[in-house]
Motif scaffolding. Structure first.
Motif, mmCIF file in Angstrom:
data_model
loop_
_atom_site.group_PDB
_atom_site.id
_atom_site.type_symbol
_atom_site.label_atom_id
_atom_site.label_comp_id
_atom_site.label_asym_id
_atom_site.label_seq_id
_atom_site.Cartn_x
_atom_site.Cartn_y
_atom_site.Cartn_z
ATOM 1 N N VAL A 57 0.697 -1.231 -0.019
ATOM 2 C CA VAL A 57 -0.082 -0.001 -0.010
ATOM 3 C C VAL A 57 0.739 1.021 0.077
ATOM 4 N N PRO A 58 1.665 1.574 0.895
ATOM 5 C CA PRO A 58 2.758 2.686 0.758
ATOM 6 C C PRO A 58 3.535 2.575 -0.091
ATOM 7 N N ALA A 59 3.965 1.517 -0.711
ATOM 8 C CA ALA A 59 4.945 1.381 -1.841
ATOM 9 C C ALA A 59 4.359 1.961 -3.125
ATOM 10 N N VAL A 60 3.134 1.444 -3.453
ATOM 11 C CA VAL A 60 2.475 2.040 -4.532
ATOM 12 C C VAL A 60 1.960 3.502 -4.366
ATOM 13 N N ALA A 61 1.649 3.946 -2.946
ATOM 14 C CA ALA A 61 1.074 5.394 -3.078
ATOM 15 C C ALA A 61 2.189 6.123 -3.035
ATOM 16 N N ALA A 62 3.559 5.789 -2.782
ATOM 17 C CA ALA A 62 4.510 7.130 -2.629
ATOM 18 C C ALA A 62 4.636 7.760 -4.078
ATOM 19 N N PRO A 63 4.833 6.939 -4.854
ATOM 20 C CA PRO A 63 4.972 7.601 -6.416
ATOM 21 C C PRO A 63 3.820 8.549 -6.755
ATOM 22 N N ILE A 64 2.595 7.791 -6.477
ATOM 23 C CA ILE A 64 1.396 8.615 -6.906
ATOM 24 C C ILE A 64 1.057 9.611 -6.156
ATOM 25 N N VAL A 65 1.458 9.919 -4.876
ATOM 26 C CA VAL A 65 1.571 11.142 -4.225
ATOM 27 C C VAL A 65 2.522 12.023 -4.543
ATOM 28 N N THR A 122 1.960 17.677 -10.203
ATOM 29 C CA THR A 122 1.089 18.351 -11.180
ATOM 30 C C THR A 122 -0.185 18.865 -10.785
ATOM 31 N N GLU A 123 -0.617 18.638 -9.685
ATOM 32 C CA GLU A 123 -1.685 19.378 -9.351
ATOM 33 C C GLU A 123 -1.862 20.616 -8.606
ATOM 34 N N SER A 124 -2.545 21.598 -8.969
ATOM 35 C CA SER A 124 -2.159 23.065 -8.261
ATOM 36 C C SER A 124 -3.588 23.134 -7.650
ATOM 37 N N GLU A 125 -4.691 22.832 -8.072
ATOM 38 C CA GLU A 125 -5.881 23.163 -7.317
ATOM 39 C C GLU A 125 -5.790 22.567 -5.845
ATOM 40 N N GLY A 126 -5.872 23.264 -4.820
ATOM 41 C CA GLY A 126 -6.094 22.710 -3.470
ATOM 42 C C GLY A 126 -5.137 21.744 -3.230
ATOM 43 N N ARG A 127 -3.808 21.960 -3.577
ATOM 44 C CA ARG A 127 -2.745 20.870 -3.468
ATOM 45 C C ARG A 127 -2.470 20.528 -2.259
ATOM 46 N N ALA A 128 -2.421 21.169 -1.042
ATOM 47 C CA ALA A 128 -2.125 20.888 0.277
ATOM 48 C C ALA A 128 -3.463 19.931 0.700
ATOM 49 N N ARG A 129 -4.337 20.444 0.479
ATOM 50 C CA ARG A 129 -5.618 19.590 0.937
ATOM 51 C C ARG A 129 -5.695 18.212 0.265
ATOM 52 N N LEU A 130 -5.448 18.330 -1.022
ATOM 53 C CA LEU A 130 -5.069 16.981 -1.798
ATOM 54 C C LEU A 130 -4.092 16.017 -1.305
ATOM 55 N N ILE A 131 -3.153 16.559 -0.876
ATOM 56 C CA ILE A 131 -2.049 15.599 -0.378
ATOM 57 C C ILE A 131 -2.465 15.142 0.914
ATOM 58 N N THR A 132 -2.965 15.997 1.679
ATOM 59 C CA THR A 132 -3.169 15.638 3.119
ATOM 60 C C THR A 132 -4.336 14.629 2.768
ATOM 61 N N LEU A 133 -5.249 14.599 2.207
ATOM 62 C CA LEU A 133 -6.503 13.842 1.991
ATOM 63 C C LEU A 133 -5.793 12.383 1.501
ATOM 64 N N MET A 134 -4.803 12.321 0.559
ATOM 65 C CA MET A 134 -4.386 11.271 -0.163
ATOM 66 C C MET A 134 -3.511 10.358 1.055
ATOM 67 N N VAL A 135 -2.759 11.251 1.933
ATOM 68 C CA VAL A 135 -1.823 10.505 2.932
ATOM 69 C C VAL A 135 -2.986 9.868 4.027
ATOM 70 N N ALA A 136 -4.064 10.763 4.614
ATOM 71 C CA ALA A 136 -4.920 10.288 5.554
ATOM 72 C C ALA A 136 -5.516 8.905 4.773
ATOM 73 N N PHE A 137 -5.862 8.803 3.460
ATOM 74 C CA PHE A 137 -6.651 7.619 2.876
ATOM 75 C C PHE A 137 -5.555 6.373 2.876
ATOM 76 N N VAL A 138 -4.492 6.573 2.618
ATOM 77 C CA VAL A 138 -3.507 5.621 2.613
ATOM 78 C C VAL A 138 -3.144 4.928 4.148
#
Length: 326
Positions: free
Chosen positions: A7-15, A21-37
Protein backbone atom coordinates in the motif's frame (compact mmCIF):
# COMPACT_ATOMS: atom_id res chain seq x y z
CA UNK A 1 2.38 -8.39 5.53
CA UNK A 2 2.67 -8.09 1.76
CA UNK A 3 -0.29 -5.69 1.56
CA UNK A 4 1.04 -3.65 4.48
CA UNK A 5 4.18 -3.00 2.43
CA UNK A 6 2.44 -2.77 -0.94
CA UNK A 7 0.00 0.00 0.00
CA UNK A 8 2.59 2.68 0.91
CA UNK A 9 5.01 1.46 -1.79
CA UNK A 10 2.43 2.02 -4.53
CA UNK A 11 1.02 5.18 -2.95
CA UNK A 12 4.37 7.00 -2.59
CA UNK A 13 5.02 7.67 -6.31
CA UNK A 14 1.33 8.52 -6.86
CA UNK A 15 1.39 11.12 -4.06
CA UNK A 16 4.67 12.50 -5.45
CA UNK A 17 3.07 12.77 -8.90
CA UNK A 18 0.06 14.58 -7.42
CA UNK A 19 2.36 17.03 -5.65
CA UNK A 20 4.17 17.77 -8.91
CA UNK A 21 1.16 18.12 -11.20
CA UNK A 22 -1.90 19.26 -9.24
CA UNK A 23 -2.27 22.96 -8.55
CA UNK A 24 -5.86 23.28 -7.32
CA UNK A 25 -6.00 22.77 -3.56
CA UNK A 26 -2.68 20.90 -3.58
CA UNK A 27 -2.15 20.91 0.19
CA UNK A 28 -5.68 19.65 0.82
CA UNK A 29 -5.34 16.97 -1.84
CA UNK A 30 -2.03 15.67 -0.51
CA UNK A 31 -3.33 15.67 3.06
CA UNK A 32 -6.41 13.68 2.04
CA UNK A 33 -4.33 11.22 0.01
CA UNK A 34 -1.95 10.55 2.91
CA UNK A 35 -4.87 10.14 5.33
CA UNK A 36 -6.54 7.79 2.84
CA UNK A 37 -3.39 5.66 2.63
CA UNK A 38 -3.24 5.55 6.43
CA UNK A 39 -6.85 4.33 6.59
CA UNK A 40 -6.10 1.62 4.01
CA UNK A 41 -3.04 0.57 5.99
CA UNK A 42 -5.24 0.19 9.08
CA UNK A 43 -7.65 -1.91 7.02
CA UNK A 44 -5.02 -4.38 5.84
CA UNK A 45 -3.56 -4.94 9.32
CA UNK A 46 -6.97 -5.33 10.99
CA UNK A 47 -7.37 -8.59 12.88
CA UNK A 48 -10.93 -8.06 14.06
CA UNK A 49 -14.21 -6.71 12.77
CA UNK A 50 -14.16 -3.54 14.90
CA UNK A 51 -10.84 -2.35 13.48
CA UNK A 52 -11.94 -3.43 10.00
CA UNK A 53 -15.19 -1.50 10.31
CA UNK A 54 -13.45 1.71 11.41
CA UNK A 55 -10.91 1.48 8.59
CA UNK A 56 -13.58 0.50 6.05
CA UNK A 57 -15.62 3.60 6.87
CA UNK A 58 -12.58 5.89 6.85
CA UNK A 59 -11.55 4.62 3.42
CA UNK A 60 -15.05 5.32 2.10
CA UNK A 61 -15.17 8.82 3.60
CA UNK A 62 -11.74 9.82 2.32
CA UNK A 63 -12.52 8.43 -1.14
CA UNK A 64 -15.63 10.63 -1.27
CA UNK A 65 -13.55 13.70 -0.43
CA UNK A 66 -10.87 12.77 -2.98
CA UNK A 67 -13.27 12.07 -5.86
CA UNK A 68 -15.06 15.34 -5.16
CA UNK A 69 -11.80 17.28 -4.74
CA UNK A 70 -12.83 19.85 -7.37
CA UNK A 71 -16.04 20.45 -5.46
CA UNK A 72 -17.01 23.62 -7.33
CA UNK A 73 -17.84 21.40 -10.31
CA UNK A 74 -21.37 20.09 -9.69
CA UNK A 75 -20.61 17.01 -11.80
CA UNK A 76 -17.69 16.04 -9.57
CA UNK A 77 -19.76 16.45 -6.42
CA UNK A 78 -22.49 14.25 -7.90
CA UNK A 79 -19.99 11.59 -8.97
CA UNK A 80 -18.44 11.55 -5.50
CA UNK A 81 -21.89 11.17 -3.94
CA UNK A 82 -22.77 8.26 -6.26
CA UNK A 83 -19.55 6.43 -5.41
CA UNK A 84 -20.03 7.06 -1.69
CA UNK A 85 -23.68 5.97 -1.56
CA UNK A 86 -23.05 2.82 -3.61
CA UNK A 87 -20.13 1.62 -1.53
CA UNK A 88 -21.94 2.72 1.63
CA UNK A 89 -24.73 0.28 0.82
CA UNK A 90 -22.16 -2.50 0.66
CA UNK A 91 -20.71 -1.33 3.99
CA UNK A 92 -23.86 -2.63 5.65
CA UNK A 93 -22.39 -6.09 5.09
CA UNK A 94 -19.49 -5.34 7.46
CA UNK A 95 -21.89 -4.13 10.15
CA UNK A 96 -24.02 -7.26 9.74
CA UNK A 97 -21.00 -9.58 9.75
CA UNK A 98 -19.57 -7.92 12.86
CA UNK A 99 -22.86 -8.07 14.75
CA UNK A 100 -23.55 -11.72 13.95
CA UNK A 101 -19.94 -12.75 14.63
CA UNK A 102 -20.09 -11.14 18.08
CA UNK A 103 -23.50 -12.64 18.85
CA UNK A 104 -22.35 -16.10 17.77
CA UNK A 105 -18.88 -16.20 19.32
CA UNK A 106 -18.70 -13.38 21.86
CA UNK A 107 -15.70 -12.00 19.98
CA UNK A 108 -15.01 -9.69 17.05
CA UNK A 109 -11.74 -11.42 16.17
CA UNK A 110 -11.45 -13.01 12.73
CA UNK A 111 -9.96 -16.08 14.38
CA UNK A 112 -13.14 -16.64 16.38
CA UNK A 113 -15.23 -17.29 13.25
CA UNK A 114 -14.49 -21.00 13.56
CA UNK A 115 -16.72 -21.01 16.62
CA UNK A 116 -19.77 -19.68 14.77
CA UNK A 117 -22.66 -22.00 13.95
CA UNK A 118 -23.40 -23.11 10.41
CA UNK A 119 -26.27 -20.68 9.87
CA UNK A 120 -24.45 -17.74 11.43
CA UNK A 121 -21.32 -18.43 9.37
CA UNK A 122 -23.37 -18.56 6.17
CA UNK A 123 -24.92 -15.16 6.92
CA UNK A 124 -21.50 -13.70 7.74
CA UNK A 125 -20.13 -15.07 4.47
CA UNK A 126 -22.97 -13.47 2.50
CA UNK A 127 -22.49 -10.15 4.28
CA UNK A 128 -18.76 -10.13 3.54
CA UNK A 129 -19.41 -10.95 -0.11
CA UNK A 130 -21.83 -8.01 -0.33
CA UNK A 131 -19.29 -5.61 1.18
CA UNK A 132 -16.44 -6.95 -0.95
CA UNK A 133 -18.43 -6.78 -4.20
CA UNK A 134 -19.46 -3.17 -3.56
CA UNK A 135 -15.96 -2.03 -2.63
CA UNK A 136 -14.27 -3.81 -5.54
CA UNK A 137 -16.81 -2.53 -8.09
CA UNK A 138 -18.23 -5.93 -8.97
CA UNK A 139 -21.59 -6.52 -10.64
CA UNK A 140 -24.07 -4.97 -9.87
CA UNK A 141 -22.05 -2.22 -8.16
CA UNK A 142 -19.57 -1.57 -10.99
CA UNK A 143 -20.95 1.84 -12.18
CA UNK A 144 -19.56 3.71 -9.17
CA UNK A 145 -16.02 3.07 -10.41
CA UNK A 146 -16.69 5.02 -13.60
CA UNK A 147 -18.13 7.90 -11.57
CA UNK A 148 -14.92 7.91 -9.55
CA UNK A 149 -13.06 8.95 -12.71
CA UNK A 150 -14.30 12.48 -12.04
CA UNK A 151 -11.50 12.87 -9.51
CA UNK A 152 -7.95 13.97 -10.41
CA UNK A 153 -5.85 11.35 -12.19
CA UNK A 154 -3.60 10.70 -9.14
CA UNK A 155 -6.75 9.97 -7.13
CA UNK A 156 -7.91 7.50 -9.78
CA UNK A 157 -4.50 5.82 -9.72
CA UNK A 158 -4.61 5.53 -5.93
CA UNK A 159 -8.19 4.21 -5.79
CA UNK A 160 -7.65 1.60 -8.50
CA UNK A 161 -4.29 0.14 -7.55
CA UNK A 162 -3.69 -0.93 -3.96
CA UNK A 163 -6.29 0.92 -1.91
CA UNK A 164 -10.06 1.49 -2.18
CA UNK A 165 -10.97 -1.02 -4.89
CA UNK A 166 -8.44 -3.52 -3.57
CA UNK A 167 -10.14 -3.59 -0.16
CA UNK A 168 -12.96 -5.89 -1.28
CA UNK A 169 -10.73 -8.46 -2.94
CA UNK A 170 -8.30 -8.29 -0.01
CA UNK A 171 -10.94 -9.02 2.62
CA UNK A 172 -12.18 -11.98 0.59
CA UNK A 173 -8.65 -13.36 0.33
CA UNK A 174 -8.21 -12.80 4.06
CA UNK A 175 -11.46 -14.40 5.24
CA UNK A 176 -12.24 -17.00 2.55
CA UNK A 177 -10.59 -19.87 4.48
CA UNK A 178 -13.09 -19.30 7.31
CA UNK A 179 -15.99 -19.89 4.91
CA UNK A 180 -14.86 -23.21 3.42
CA UNK A 181 -17.74 -25.02 5.10
CA UNK A 182 -20.31 -22.68 3.47
CA UNK A 183 -21.03 -24.71 0.33
CA UNK A 184 -22.63 -21.93 -1.73
CA UNK A 185 -20.00 -19.30 -0.95
CA UNK A 186 -17.40 -20.36 -3.54
CA UNK A 187 -19.86 -20.66 -6.45
CA UNK A 188 -21.45 -17.31 -5.55
CA UNK A 189 -18.07 -15.55 -5.53
CA UNK A 190 -17.20 -17.18 -8.87
CA UNK A 191 -20.47 -16.03 -10.48
CA UNK A 192 -19.96 -12.45 -9.32
CA UNK A 193 -16.33 -12.48 -10.43
CA UNK A 194 -16.66 -14.03 -13.88
CA UNK A 195 -19.71 -11.89 -14.74
CA UNK A 196 -17.75 -8.76 -13.83
CA UNK A 197 -14.59 -9.92 -15.61
CA UNK A 198 -16.45 -10.46 -18.88
CA UNK A 199 -18.56 -7.29 -18.63
CA UNK A 200 -15.63 -5.13 -17.53
CA UNK A 201 -13.49 -6.45 -20.36
CA UNK A 202 -16.13 -5.59 -22.94
CA UNK A 203 -16.54 -2.08 -21.51
CA UNK A 204 -12.77 -1.48 -21.45
CA UNK A 205 -12.37 -2.68 -25.04
CA UNK A 206 -15.06 -0.34 -26.36
CA UNK A 207 -14.03 2.85 -24.55
CA UNK A 208 -12.07 5.73 -26.12
CA UNK A 209 -11.97 7.70 -22.85
CA UNK A 210 -8.67 6.56 -21.35
CA UNK A 211 -9.65 6.71 -17.67
CA UNK A 212 -12.96 4.93 -18.31
CA UNK A 213 -11.12 2.23 -20.28
CA UNK A 214 -8.78 1.73 -17.33
CA UNK A 215 -11.77 1.67 -14.96
CA UNK A 216 -13.39 -1.14 -16.98
CA UNK A 217 -10.10 -3.01 -16.91
CA UNK A 218 -9.81 -2.56 -13.15
CA UNK A 219 -13.29 -3.94 -12.54
CA UNK A 220 -12.49 -6.92 -14.78
CA UNK A 221 -9.18 -7.69 -13.07
CA UNK A 222 -10.77 -7.69 -9.63
CA UNK A 223 -13.39 -9.99 -11.10
CA UNK A 224 -10.61 -12.46 -11.89
CA UNK A 225 -9.44 -12.22 -8.28
CA UNK A 226 -12.95 -13.07 -7.13
CA UNK A 227 -12.94 -16.07 -9.46
CA UNK A 228 -9.68 -17.30 -7.94
CA UNK A 229 -11.06 -16.95 -4.41
CA UNK A 230 -14.27 -18.75 -5.34
CA UNK A 231 -12.32 -21.50 -7.08
CA UNK A 232 -10.39 -22.14 -3.87
CA UNK A 233 -7.09 -20.38 -4.62
CA UNK A 234 -6.76 -17.35 -2.37
CA UNK A 235 -3.02 -17.46 -3.13
CA UNK A 236 -3.64 -16.85 -6.87
CA UNK A 237 -6.02 -14.00 -6.04
CA UNK A 238 -3.50 -12.43 -3.67
CA UNK A 239 -0.70 -12.70 -6.20
CA UNK A 240 -2.80 -11.08 -8.92
CA UNK A 241 -3.81 -8.35 -6.46
CA UNK A 242 -0.14 -7.45 -5.96
CA UNK A 243 0.72 -7.60 -9.68
CA UNK A 244 -2.35 -5.56 -10.62
CA UNK A 245 -1.47 -2.84 -8.11
CA UNK A 246 1.91 -2.41 -9.77
CA UNK A 247 0.90 -2.31 -13.42
CA UNK A 248 -2.38 -0.43 -12.99
CA UNK A 249 -0.77 2.40 -11.00
CA UNK A 250 1.86 2.62 -13.76
CA UNK A 251 -0.85 2.83 -16.44
CA UNK A 252 -2.79 5.52 -14.60
CA UNK A 253 0.30 7.66 -14.05
CA UNK A 254 1.20 7.31 -17.73
CA UNK A 255 -2.39 8.25 -18.59
CA UNK A 256 -2.11 11.33 -16.38
CA UNK A 257 1.01 12.52 -18.19
CA UNK A 258 -0.67 11.89 -21.57
CA UNK A 259 -3.80 13.79 -20.51
CA UNK A 260 -1.73 16.79 -19.42
CA UNK A 261 0.31 16.71 -22.64
CA UNK A 262 -2.62 16.35 -25.02
CA UNK A 263 -5.27 18.26 -23.10
CA UNK A 264 -7.73 15.43 -23.75
CA UNK A 265 -8.98 12.18 -22.25
CA UNK A 266 -9.57 10.67 -25.70
CA UNK A 267 -7.19 7.88 -26.67
CA UNK A 268 -7.30 9.03 -30.29
CA UNK A 269 -5.69 12.33 -29.29
CA UNK A 270 -2.81 10.68 -27.41
CA UNK A 271 -0.39 9.60 -30.11
CA UNK A 272 2.50 10.94 -28.07
CA UNK A 273 5.14 8.23 -28.48
CA UNK A 274 7.49 10.53 -30.35
CA UNK A 275 7.20 13.37 -27.81
CA UNK A 276 7.06 11.33 -24.61
CA UNK A 277 9.20 8.30 -25.34
CA UNK A 278 9.96 7.36 -21.73
CA UNK A 279 6.31 7.60 -20.77
CA UNK A 280 5.38 5.55 -23.84
CA UNK A 281 7.85 2.83 -22.84
CA UNK A 282 6.50 2.71 -19.29
CA UNK A 283 2.92 2.63 -20.56
CA UNK A 284 3.86 -0.22 -22.89
CA UNK A 285 5.30 -2.18 -19.95
CA UNK A 286 2.07 -1.69 -17.99
CA UNK A 287 -0.07 -2.64 -20.99
CA UNK A 288 1.96 -5.78 -21.68
CA UNK A 289 1.69 -6.78 -18.02
CA UNK A 290 -2.08 -6.26 -18.19
CA UNK A 291 -2.17 -8.35 -21.36
CA UNK A 292 -0.31 -11.17 -19.52
CA UNK A 293 2.72 -11.14 -21.83
CA UNK A 294 5.69 -13.04 -20.30
CA UNK A 295 7.97 -12.41 -18.50
CA UNK A 296 5.96 -9.66 -16.80
CA UNK A 297 4.19 -10.45 -13.54
CA UNK A 298 0.67 -10.31 -14.92
CA UNK A 299 1.42 -13.34 -17.08
CA UNK A 300 2.19 -15.59 -14.12
CA UNK A 301 -0.60 -14.36 -11.85
CA UNK A 302 -3.25 -14.64 -14.59
CA UNK A 303 -1.97 -18.13 -15.35
CA UNK A 304 -2.43 -19.01 -11.68
CA UNK A 305 -6.00 -17.67 -11.78
CA UNK A 306 -6.67 -19.66 -14.96
CA UNK A 307 -5.23 -22.83 -13.41
CA UNK A 308 -7.47 -22.42 -10.36
CA UNK A 309 -10.50 -21.90 -12.63
CA UNK A 310 -9.73 -24.96 -14.77
CA UNK A 311 -9.22 -27.06 -11.64
CA UNK A 312 -12.68 -25.99 -10.47
CA UNK A 313 -14.43 -26.41 -13.84
CA UNK A 314 -13.35 -26.66 -17.46
CA UNK A 315 -16.15 -24.29 -18.48
CA UNK A 316 -15.04 -21.77 -15.86
CA UNK A 317 -11.54 -22.03 -17.29
CA UNK A 318 -12.91 -21.28 -20.77
CA UNK A 319 -14.75 -18.24 -19.42
CA UNK A 320 -11.63 -16.96 -17.63
CA UNK A 321 -9.59 -17.48 -20.81
CA UNK A 322 -12.18 -15.49 -22.76
CA UNK A 323 -12.14 -12.71 -20.14
CA UNK A 324 -8.35 -12.57 -20.44
CA UNK A 325 -8.61 -11.84 -24.16
CA UNK A 326 -10.93 -8.85 -23.71
Amino acid sequence: RVMAILVPAVAAPIVAYANATESEGRARLITLMVAFVGAMELLVVAGDFLTLLIAWELVGAFSWALIGHSWRDAGNAGAAAQAFVTTRFGDLGIYLAAGIAFAATGSLSFGALDGAGETQLAVIAGAILLAAAAKSAQVPFSPWLFSAMAGPTPVSALLHSATMVAAGAYILVRLAPSFESVTWFGPAVVIVGITTALAGGVVAATQSHIKRALAGSTSAQYGLMFVAVGAGSAAAAGAHLVAHAAFKSLLFLAAGVAIHASGSNDLRDMQLGGRLRRVAVLAAVGALALAAVPPLGGAWTKEAVLAAAVHDSVWLGVAVFAAGWL
